[in-house]
Design an enzyme around this catalytic site. Structure first.
Site, short mmCIF file in Angstrom:
data_model
loop_
_atom_site.label_atom_id
_atom_site.label_comp_id
_atom_site.label_asym_id
_atom_site.label_seq_id
_atom_site.Cartn_x
_atom_site.Cartn_y
_atom_site.Cartn_z
N GLY A 224 34.78 40.93 38.95
CA GLY A 224 35.39 40.14 40.03
C GLY A 224 34.55 40.21 41.28
O GLY A 224 33.39 40.64 41.24
N ASN A 225 35.11 39.77 42.38
CA ASN A 225 34.38 39.85 43.65
C ASN A 225 35.37 40.17 44.77
O ASN A 225 36.57 40.25 44.54
CB ASN A 225 33.61 38.56 43.92
CG ASN A 225 34.54 37.37 44.00
OD1 ASN A 225 35.33 37.26 44.91
ND2 ASN A 225 34.44 36.48 43.01
N ARG A 226 34.85 40.36 45.96
CA ARG A 226 35.67 40.89 47.05
C ARG A 226 36.37 39.83 47.88
O ARG A 226 36.92 40.12 48.93
CB ARG A 226 34.81 41.80 47.94
CG ARG A 226 34.33 43.04 47.21
CD ARG A 226 33.42 43.87 48.09
NE ARG A 226 33.98 44.09 49.39
CZ ARG A 226 33.31 44.02 50.54
NH1 ARG A 226 32.03 43.75 50.52
NH2 ARG A 226 33.90 44.22 51.68
#
Ligand code: CTP
Length: 403
Positions: A212-214
């Site tokens: 995923g990412n932030r």
């Protein structure tokens, strides 16, 4: 002076609360200002207000029934329905008693329940004798309301009901209406349909893990909020938001890049503008393990083979209908401003967008923050604007450019 014209494009549902002070007769003028500007006015008058001004006058001017009684229209849940429908609530005049009730959050009458049930901006025009206006209780109540974001218009200073003179006169109807409409802001996206993606996609590795990412989704949600406030209909394709989606948006929840692509393609058919604010995974595991990957079965190192995901934005831009506008975002870690612009310009051309919003991110800036600082490039890569501040004001600046 009449209410500003930009609002005439979008009809607002205005709830006008009238409370029991002599200035209630001037509330007829306030209702008239909103009606003339093309808005739908629903008056909630207290019993006290109706001693000063007649119901038939208010109904004739507002062209709608006047509501007073908390126990009328119970079947249609009127005590909250009016507040939920309102785009704007204006209370003129607001007596010292009403101001105290609002500050305390009292819901003892229809106006109280309407205000509490609403998330619409609240504008009040106080009217009372100078001594009451200057009383510490009223001063504290006004401070409480201001701290909650309520807009206070006036009071003016001048001749009061008796022979006395001082602050306490209700502001003129045109001034109240103009100030109230300014709070709502421009309604320049009425009739427009905007499709926004927000958040960050996740690509499954196995049933319990993902890449995923932030991205928090805050900037995309702010765009949706701003577009709704300006009258657009908004579809929000939401990928793992850390914040609530705004009321009024049609929300489509997605997880992976492929889900997001499907939703964006489907809803792009009816959108005038597409804004790809989501942080999309660029790579995904070629194969998703059926069961949880067990470390003892894998050993000391684990290699995942990833493949490129489709470029959703470039696809939407390539397939866009005539007149449809496509906006992309680019989060970059490049510290140098000129190089950032250069990277952005190349990306804007490569993706074929009409506008690219570029912001700098790092381990301590960008993602999850309440504020943002962006440069906006046109399709040729020229800087057309910059914006910095809270994400809602940056959102409005982006929409200004599209308008
Ligand atoms: N985007 C997309 N599909 C992808 C990757 C990105 O639609 N598979 C969109 C993002 O939503 C954003 C824009 O493209 O609006 C730019 O994303 P960014 O990650 O900055 O660009 P990349 O295409 O990943 O390019 P690079 O790897 O060079 O940064």
């Amino acid at each position: 002076m009449t209410a500003p014209t930009p609002h005439a494009a979008g009809r607002l549902t205005v709830v006008l609360g009238i409370t029991g002070g002599i200035a209630a007769y001037k509330a007829v003028g306030v209702a008239r200002e909103f009606v003339v500007a093309g808005h739908d006015v629903h008056i909630v008058a207290t019993e006290g207000a109706l001693r000063f001004v007649g119901r038939p006058t208010l109904e004739a001017i507002s062209r709608n029934p006047v509501h007073t009684d908390l126990y009328e229209g119970v079947a249609e849940v009127r005590h909250v329905a009016l507040g939920q429908r309102a785009d704007l609530i204006v209370i003129a005049p607001a007596t010292a008693h009403t101001i105290a009730s609002l500050a305390a959050g009292l819901a003892g009458d229809l106006l109280g329940t309407t205000v509490l049930a609403s998330s619409a901006p609240l504008v009040i025009a106080p009217a009372m004798h100078t001594e009451m206006w200057e009383h510490p209780a009223t001063v504290a109540n006004i401070a409480t309301l201001r701290s909650r974001g309520v807009t206070i218009v006036g009071p003016d200073s001048g001749r009061l009901t008796g022979t006395d003179v001082g602050p306490g006169r209700m502001s003129e109807p045109a001034v109240i209406a103009a100030a109230a409409l300014a709070v709502v802001g421009p309604r320049d996206l009425v009739g427009r349909s905007i499709l926004i993606s927000a958040g960050g996609t996740r690509e499954a590795i196995d049933p319990v893990r993902f890449i995923g990412n932030r991205s928090s989704g805050k900037q995309g949600v702010a765009l949706a909020e701003a577009a709704l406030a300006r009258g657009a209909s908004v579809t929000l394709v939401a990928a793992h938001l850390d914040v609530d989606a705004p009321t009024g948006a049609t929300v489509v929840t997605v997880s992976s890049t492929s889900d997001l692509q499907g939703a964006m393609r489907q809803h792009s058919a009816t959108a005038d503008t597409i804004i790809m604010c989501a942080a999309v995974a660029d790579f995904r595991p070629i194969a998703v393990a059926d069961g949880k990957i067990k470390k003892d079965a894998v050993g000391e190192t684990l290699s995942l083979v990833l493949e490129r995901t489709p470029d959703v934005l470039a696809g939407l831009a390539a397939d866009r209908r005539p007149g449809q506008r496509v906006v992309g975002f680019a989060a970059e870690t490049e510290p140098d401003d000129d190089r950032l612009q250069h990277i952005g310009a190349e990306k804007a051309r490569r993706k074929g967008v009409d506008l690219l919003v570029v912001n700098r991110v790092g381990l301590t800036e960008g993602f999850g923050a309440a504020t943002n600082s962006v440069m906006m490039l046109d399709g040729d890569g020229s800087v057309v604007a910059r914006a910095a501040g809270d994400k809602l004001s940056v959102a409005h600046r982006i929409l200004d450019l599209l308008v």
